[in-house]
Write an enzyme that holds these catalytic residues in place. Sequence first.
Site, PDB file in Angstrom:
ATOM      1  N   GLY A  96      26.090  12.419 -58.520  1.00  0.00           N
ATOM      2  CA  GLY A  96      26.290  11.812 -59.907  1.00  0.00           C
ATOM      3  C   GLY A  96      25.089  10.778 -60.063  1.00  0.00           C
ATOM      4  CD  GLU A  97      26.030   6.663 -58.607  1.00  0.00           C
ATOM      5  OE1 GLU A  97      25.040   6.036 -58.095  1.00  0.00           O
ATOM      6  OE2 GLU A  97      27.080   6.213 -58.024  1.00  0.00           O
TER       7      GLU A  97
END
Length: 276
Positions: A225-226
Site C-alpha cells: 500500500g501507500e
Amino acid sequence: GSAPVSRLAARYGARVRVVDVAVDADPAGFPDEVVAHRVRRGSGRIDVEDALTAQETVRAFRAGMAVADEEADAGTDLVLLGDLGVGSTTVAGVLVGALCGTDAAAVTGRGSGIDDRVWMVKCATIRDSLRRARPVLGDQLALLGATGGADFAAITGFLLQAAVRRLPVVLDGVVSAACALVAQRIAFRAPEWWRAGQSSGEPAQAKAYDRLTLTPLQDQGITMGEGVGALLALPLLQAAGDVLADEAPKPFAPEPPSGPKEQPKLPSAADLLRKL
C-alpha cells in the site's frame, strides 16, 4: 520520512503528499496541510449502515477535486496515487463486486495477509455490503456514500478532475483501482489519463483492471500500500520518456546552401554508446 514510500520517493526524486480526509484519529496531532481537506473521523460500518451522509460524500468528492487542481496548478507532471486505511481492501471489494456484478467470494482477497477464518468474516462482510450497494448502483455518489468512504469518494473526485486537467495518474493497488472503476461510470473517457502501476494479486483489482482495459506495468504482487507499487513503476516510466524523447521527430530545417563537401565524420565511441 521513514516509511517505505518516503524512502523510495527520495530515491526516485518524487514528492510525497499526505491528505487526511477521514482518519479515525484526533486531527490535532497532524500538520495543518495534512488535515486541510478533512471531512470526518472514520466511516460508518458499511455492512449495516452508510459510510457517509450525502453531504459528506459531496464534500469528500470535492476535496479530491480540489487536491487535483492544487497539484495541476503547482506544475505537477505525474501523480503516483497511493492510499492508507485499515480495512480498505474490504471496501474496494464491495465497490468492484457491485460494479462488476460478481459475488463476494470472487472479490475477497487476503489483504494484509489474513488467515482462512478472517477471510470468511471478510467475505461475509462484503456479501452483506453488496446487498446494500445494489439498490444505488445507478448513482455513483450514492454508492460511494453507502458502501465507500470519504477516502474513496476523494480519490474518485481526484481521478476525474486530474483527467479534466490533463494530469496523468498511475494507480497503485485495489483501492485506487476500485475508485477508477467508479470514476469510469461517471466519465468513460477519463481512463485515458490513468495507468495501472502494478498488479498486487488482489482478485478485485484484477477484475477492475479488466473492466477498465488497463494492463499493469509490473506484476510484483506488492501489497504494502501507500503507493509503493505505483512508485516502483516510476523508473520504468522515466526510462520510457527518455527513449521517446530521443525518438521524437525533429523539426524541419532547410539545408544550408551547397558548398564544398566535407568528408563524413565518423561517429565517436560516445555517440555509439548513446545510440545503444
